[in-house]
Design an enzyme around this catalytic site. Sequence first.
Site, short mmCIF file in Angstrom:
data_model
loop_
_atom_site.label_atom_id
_atom_site.label_comp_id
_atom_site.label_asym_id
_atom_site.label_seq_id
_atom_site.Cartn_x
_atom_site.Cartn_y
_atom_site.Cartn_z
N CYS A 9 -0.80 3.09 6.19
CA CYS A 9 -0.47 4.48 6.53
C CYS A 9 1.01 4.69 6.20
O CYS A 9 1.57 3.96 5.39
CB CYS A 9 -0.82 4.81 7.97
SG CYS A 9 0.18 4.01 9.23
N THR A 10 1.63 5.64 6.85
CA THR A 10 3.01 5.97 6.52
C THR A 10 4.01 5.03 7.20
O THR A 10 4.77 4.34 6.52
CB THR A 10 3.31 7.44 6.91
OG1 THR A 10 2.34 8.28 6.29
CG2 THR A 10 4.70 7.84 6.46
N GLY A 11 4.00 4.97 8.52
CA GLY A 11 5.01 4.19 9.24
C GLY A 11 4.53 2.92 9.89
O GLY A 11 5.33 2.20 10.49
N ASN A 12 3.23 2.65 9.85
CA ASN A 12 2.64 1.46 10.46
C ASN A 12 2.89 1.38 11.96
O ASN A 12 3.11 0.32 12.52
CB ASN A 12 3.11 0.19 9.75
CG ASN A 12 2.31 -1.05 10.10
OD1 ASN A 12 2.88 -2.12 10.31
ND2 ASN A 12 1.00 -0.94 10.19
N THR A 13 2.87 2.56 12.61
CA THR A 13 3.00 2.58 14.06
C THR A 13 1.82 3.28 14.74
O THR A 13 1.70 3.21 15.97
CB THR A 13 4.30 3.29 14.51
OG1 THR A 13 4.29 4.63 14.03
CG2 THR A 13 5.53 2.55 14.02
N CYS A 14 0.95 3.95 13.98
CA CYS A 14 -0.16 4.70 14.59
C CYS A 14 -1.50 4.31 13.95
O CYS A 14 -2.20 3.46 14.47
CB CYS A 14 0.03 6.21 14.43
SG CYS A 14 1.54 6.88 15.12
N ARG A 15 -1.81 4.95 12.83
CA ARG A 15 -3.15 4.83 12.25
C ARG A 15 -3.48 3.44 11.74
O ARG A 15 -4.53 2.88 12.09
CB ARG A 15 -3.34 5.86 11.13
CG ARG A 15 -3.34 7.28 11.64
CD ARG A 15 -3.28 8.27 10.52
NE ARG A 15 -1.94 8.26 9.92
CZ ARG A 15 -1.58 9.00 8.89
NH1 ARG A 15 -2.44 9.81 8.31
NH2 ARG A 15 -0.34 8.95 8.42
N ASP A 117 -2.70 12.38 10.90
CA ASP A 117 -1.57 11.66 11.47
C ASP A 117 -1.26 12.19 12.87
O ASP A 117 -0.87 13.34 13.03
CB ASP A 117 -0.34 11.83 10.58
CG ASP A 117 0.81 10.93 10.97
OD1 ASP A 117 0.71 10.21 11.98
OD2 ASP A 117 1.82 10.93 10.24
#
Length: 148
Positions: A9-15, A117
């Site tokens: 994903c984008t930041g590797n903190t959620c999805r 997101d």
Amino acid sequence: MSLKVIMVCTGNTCRSPMAECMLKARLERLGIGGIEVRSAGLYAMDGAPASLGARRAMRRRGLSLEGHAARTFDPEEARGALIVGMTQSHVDSIRQGFGLRAVTLGRLAGGMGDIADPFGGQDAEYERAASQIERAIEAIDWKKAAEL
């Protein structure tokens, strides 16, 4: 034969950490070995923890992201892996930026859409994303994927 899956994903903190966590749990429940699962972010701040909303969504499922540390996508590590983006934008970035093959989680699951997101949102948005991810992971025949 073994398979490496990298959820992106984008930041590797959620999805992508939620997807990693849920896929590992699913493989364990199904008794499927030989699949290494990781996650990464295209614009991750290395070492950042999973977001509070993602940790709560996993906790509600009896899972944990407490030890998660964000990682930046590494194209060298990804060579030969099944690279799974949460959105078509992630897949396009991987293809164009690194020349690697990638597929969205939704497409792998048979035509589901992008995973929205939830970053910075309320718990309901994290829960919605987690539910989308969960449905997609459950729709994929991981035994067949492991035999690729």
